[in-house]
Write a protein that holds these residues in place. Structure first.
Motif, short mmCIF file in Angstrom:
data_model
loop_
_atom_site.label_atom_id
_atom_site.label_comp_id
_atom_site.label_asym_id
_atom_site.label_seq_id
_atom_site.Cartn_x
_atom_site.Cartn_y
_atom_site.Cartn_z
N ALA A 1 0.84 -1.20 0.00
CA ALA A 1 0.00 0.00 0.00
C ALA A 1 0.87 1.25 0.00
O ALA A 1 0.70 2.15 -0.83
CB ALA A 1 -0.92 -0.02 1.21
N ALA A 2 1.85 1.29 0.90
CA ALA A 2 2.71 2.46 1.01
C ALA A 2 3.54 2.62 -0.26
O ALA A 2 3.79 3.74 -0.72
CB ALA A 2 3.62 2.33 2.22
N GLY A 3 3.97 1.49 -0.84
CA GLY A 3 4.80 1.50 -2.04
C GLY A 3 4.07 2.11 -3.23
O GLY A 3 4.66 2.87 -4.00
N ILE A 4 2.79 1.76 -3.39
CA ILE A 4 2.02 2.31 -4.51
C ILE A 4 1.90 3.83 -4.37
O ILE A 4 2.11 4.57 -5.33
CB ILE A 4 0.63 1.63 -4.60
N LEU A 5 1.63 4.29 -3.15
CA LEU A 5 1.56 5.74 -2.93
C LEU A 5 2.90 6.40 -3.26
O LEU A 5 2.96 7.44 -3.93
CB LEU A 5 1.16 6.06 -1.48
N ALA A 6 3.99 5.78 -2.79
CA ALA A 6 5.33 6.34 -3.03
C ALA A 6 5.61 6.45 -4.52
O ALA A 6 6.13 7.47 -4.99
CB ALA A 6 6.39 5.46 -2.35
N ILE A 7 5.23 5.41 -5.29
CA ILE A 7 5.53 5.42 -6.72
C ILE A 7 4.67 6.44 -7.46
O ILE A 7 5.17 7.21 -8.29
CB ILE A 7 5.33 4.00 -7.31
N VAL A 8 3.38 6.50 -7.13
CA VAL A 8 2.50 7.48 -7.77
C VAL A 8 2.98 8.90 -7.45
O VAL A 8 2.97 9.79 -8.31
CB VAL A 8 1.04 7.28 -7.32
N GLY A 9 3.47 9.09 -6.21
CA GLY A 9 3.88 10.42 -5.78
C GLY A 9 5.12 10.96 -6.47
O GLY A 9 5.41 12.15 -6.38
#
Lengths: 71, 248
Positions: B158-166
């Motif tokens: 979950a955190a990884g997807i946010l990090a990548i989109v960001g």
């Protein structure tokens, strides 16, 4: 070559003392908090794990006593 | 060809390697930031327009540029963790997030204390400042997501997807001063052309930028080691370490 004539001249920062020292103060104090917290977390985790090990050992022991009393 | 790298994803090996690198990186970071800051505060010439107030640059620019660099590193680690399911990469990303948040906070605060005497205001809602504030919220979002799940494999996803989109925010920060008109001055250090700064100012600035980078790497290793221990609490080598720590 040092750009200031005296220590007080240095602290005065050409009239910008408040802003310059506020910036440096917040920077190094927040870095210090981050570093101290990061350095302490390792011991905290290890103590937690050790607590878990001790709890497991106690559980095992009491289970052992219970099974003995049944026989 | 790259298979030898796999062995370093082993928790115990990476824990020990990080421990070996730590003292060297820590010394390097202290030396660089010590030299860069002393040089910047005492020896760099006074700015003809901004007077002594410009000395904030020696922490503001390193913090701001490294806040973006740390974000990209975190996103790359998250990407590796998501695609190749390497847990060590997820742990590295989780270790970087709080450091990035603090560095971004420093960039914002030092920018503010520089803006007040030079622009006459602590804050303006222009593109550069707003996008840097968004970066802080992205870091906080990654930290919060990672903390929200008991199952850390799920949490890292979950955190990884946010990090990548960001990551989309990073070029926006970088080019905001060129794309939109702003109170913020454009980049001082340019890679392709001559920098608009004399050597006596540029050198301490570059030393501090490098120093901040090494410092972030050092704190990342410290946090990574804790993360490895926390995620591997069932393994015998971690249990041995825990027993030894308590016996001390």
């Amino acid at each position: 070559m040092i750009q200031f004539d005296s220590i007080s001249d240095f602290f005065h920062m050409g009239g910008y003392a408040f802003y310059v020292w506020l910036a440096y103060g917040i920077t190094f104090s927040s870095l210090a908090i981050l570093i101290v917290m990061s350095a302490r977390s390792k011991r905290k985790i290890l103590v937690e794990i050790a607590g878990k090990i001790a709890r497991e050992a106690r559980l095992k022991e009491s289970r052992g006593i219970n099974s003995e009393s049944k026989t | 060809m790259w298979k030898w790298l796999n062995s370093y994803a082993d928790p115990e090996r990476s824990y020990n390697l990080a421990g070996k690198l730590l003292p060297w990186l820590a010394c390097l970071a202290i030396a660089l930031i010590g030299v860069g800051t002393t040089w910047g505060l005492l020896f760099a010439p006074t700015d003809y327009q901004q007077g002594e107030s410009y000395r904030i640059i020696f922490i503001h620019v390193p913090a701001a540029s490294m806040s973006m660099m740390a974000y990209v590193s975190m996103a790359i680690a998250s990407f590796i963790g998501l695609v190749w399911q390497i847990k060590a990469a997820d742990w590295a990303a989780a270790s970087i997030a709080p450091i990035g948040a603090v560095i971004t906070f420093i960039a914002l605060v030092t920018g503010s204390t520089w803006g007040k005497p030079m622009w006459g205001t602590w804050w303006v809602w222009d593109a550069r400042l707003t996008s840097e504030l968004v970066l802080l919220f992205l870091y906080l979002g990654v930290i919060a997501l990672y903390a929200s799940f008991e199952d850390k494999v799920l949490a890292a996803r979950a955190a990884g997807i946010l990090a990548i989109v960001g990551v989309i925010n990073v070029p926006i920060i970088k080019y905001s001063v060129d794309w939109w008109s702003s109170l913020h001055q454009p980049a001082t250090i340019k890679i392709t052309e001559k920098s608009s700064m004399p050597m006596e100012m540029l050198m301490p600035l570059l030393i501090n930028i490098f120093g901040f980078g090494v410092m972030i790497a050092t704190i990342t290793l410290v946090r990574y080691r804790t993360e490895v221990l926390a995620r591997n609490g069932m393994r015998p080598w971690v249990r041995a370490l825990a027993t030894k720590e308590v016996a001390k």
